[in-house]
Scaffold this active site. Structure first.
Site, short mmCIF file in Angstrom:
data_model
loop_
_atom_site.label_atom_id
_atom_site.label_comp_id
_atom_site.label_asym_id
_atom_site.label_seq_id
_atom_site.Cartn_x
_atom_site.Cartn_y
_atom_site.Cartn_z
CG ASP A 290 -8.32 2.38 0.69
OD1 ASP A 290 -7.11 2.18 0.53
OD2 ASP A 290 -9.07 2.30 1.31
CB CYS B 298 -0.93 0.05 1.27
SG CYS B 298 -0.17 -0.15 2.81
CG HIS C 193 -5.50 -0.63 1.73
ND1 HIS C 193 -5.37 0.59 1.95
CD2 HIS C 193 -4.59 -1.23 2.36
CE1 HIS C 193 -4.08 0.90 2.85
NE2 HIS C 193 -3.82 -0.42 3.04
#
Length: 459
Positions: free
Chosen positions: A346, A130, A348
């Site tokens: 994001d 990430c 993820h």
């Protein structure tokens, strides 16, 4: 793929993996011929490592591949600030402009199905990459400023309207149900907009971030560059290490980007002489554009509330290209804020890798759903990015950023600017238990850095 079935398969495979470990251990202890069995042992250990990598990849693909794309609610009563621009959401035109600008940001997420990463058999970065993906987003924003004209957006002049689930919410929005139905009837597919042929430069930028070993800013290249920092595929990369990896990647891309350099601040200090020397190569009259990356740690275990004002002011500057941060081992890419909430992209979310050698679709590289979280959840370890196109822009950056980081009157600045260059010899002779001094106005702060994590100076 059924998630429950995949989980059951994963559990079964994990048990088989445990048995394999026992079998390898048993064969080692009962080896009748040491030379032959050692060779077989090495092969078994290597095969077991590959099998474990595949199990981790499969499990992370299940865990992150089924993550729902959540939507956050935004108030129409307060403006949204994003990378130097503000948007009044109570105005319909401003709403659409905000959506268009947010969707224009390049979005890099976990991917699966690419070629094995250097030194491993991992074919996905799910669960550990990430920070590298957030770093890609920060660098991509700098490249868009570097190569594209100001105000450029992906959707161009195309009309963009809200989809069936309204992005902007308000307790009393003032619209009747018939007006809402009329707006929904004007729905336009984001996929149809983002997949239309576009100019060559944006696609060329995306190819630089492709998931293959030849891409200068792809996951394979970043992992390779991380080896010098003691990192390998599957490890978690901190924001500070990520900043140095980006610097090395830009330095190695002089053919593609001859007029761009990258500088990483040291000890929370931007040494102006070092930056100017870097930008003036090979000749002073040929000043290069610069990416400035500043790793900082803004507190202990939690973000020091006194720095929130400075973070907001930085995100209000046009020279700011975002912040790599988030929560411990859960990195996000911060691009703006509304009131006491950070706006972010994001990484993820696990998607299949994209073959960029063809006329590839663009939708998976853009996020149409802005998300936000409270400042209180922000991890204090982060790297802040800035971009200056030329010498005048750099001098303006120094002034505006210095004002922003000095916004909190009761604390020391997040980082400082210093006329001069890095004192490498002094640093080489500094004991391991070091003390850094940060000057602010007439105050002098004493900071013990012996216990700071991930190469950060604790403020």
């Amino acid at each position: 793929m059924n998630p429950s079935t995949s989980y059951a398969q994963f559990v079964g495979q994990s048990a088989a993996d445990d048995l394999m470990d026992d079998w390898v251990f048993f064969s080692t202890e009962s080896a009748p011929s040491q030379g032959l069995e050692e060779s077989r042992d090495d092969q078994e250990v290597e095969d077991t490592g590959r099998f474990k990598d595949k199990l981790v990849s499969a499990w992370n693909s299940v865990k992150y591949g089924w993550t729902l794309k959540q939507k956050s609610k935004f108030s129409k009563r307060s403006p949204v600030f994003m990378l130097g621009k503000s948007y009044e959401l109570k105005d319909e035109g401003e709403q659409q402009h905000f959506r268009r600008c947010f969707a224009s940001l390049l979005w890099f997420t976990y991917r699966r199905g690419f070629r094995p990463l250097p030194g491993s058999s991992l074919t996905t970065d799910s669960g550990w990459g990430c920070v590298l993906r957030s770093s890609q987003m920060l660098l991509a924003q700098g490249l868009l400023l570097h190569l594209m004209s100001p105000g450029w957006t992906w959707s161009g002049n195309q009309r963009v309207v809200k989809d069936d689930m309204d992005l902007i919410h308000s307790v009393n929005d003032g619209f009747s149900s018939s007006e809402r139905e009329s707006k929904r009837s004007r729905h336009l597919s984001w996929g149809s907009i983002l997949d239309r042929p576009t100019e060559g430069t944006p696609r060329r930028i995306l190819r630089w971030f492709a998931d293959n070993p030849t891409a200068p800013f792809g996951i394979h290249r970043l992992v390779e560059l991380g080896k010098s920092s003691g990192k390998k595929a599957g490890d978690w990369y901190g924001p500070s290490i990520a900043a140095h990896i980006l610097r090395k990647a830009v330095e190695a891309s002089v053919v593609d980007l001859p007029n761009l350099v990258a500088y990483v601040a040291q000890d929370c200090t931007i040494y102006l002489q070092d930056v100017r020397k870097l930008c003036e190569r090979p000749l002073p009259q040929h000043w290069k554009s610069v990416l400035i990356l500043v790793p900082v740690r803004l507190g202990g275990q939690d973000l020091n509330p006194s720095y929130i004002t400075s973070v907001k002011k930085l995100l209000m500057l046009e020279c700011c290209i975002g912040i790599i941060g988030g929560k411990p081992k859960h990195s996000l890419f911060f691009v703006g804020f509304q009131d006491d909430h950070l706006l972010y992209l994001d990484p993820h979310y696990c998607q299949p890798t994209v073959d960029v050698t063809k006329n590839f679709p663009l939708e998976s590289f853009h996020c149409k759903n802005p998300r936000k979280m409270p400042f209180s959840r922000m991890d204090p370890s982060c790297t802040i990015g800035f971009y200056a196109k030329g010498q005048m822009e750099f001098e303006s950056l120094c002034t505006s950023v210095n004002e922003a980081v000095s916004a909190s009157a009761e604390t020391y600045p997040m980082f400082i600017f210093e006329e001069g260059k890095t004192r490498e010899e002094a640093r080489a002779n500094t004991p391991t238990h070091s003390v850094t001094f940060l000057q602010r106005k007439t105050q002098l702060g004493r900071v013990d850095t012996s216990n700071s994590m991930d190469e950060f100076v604790l403020l």
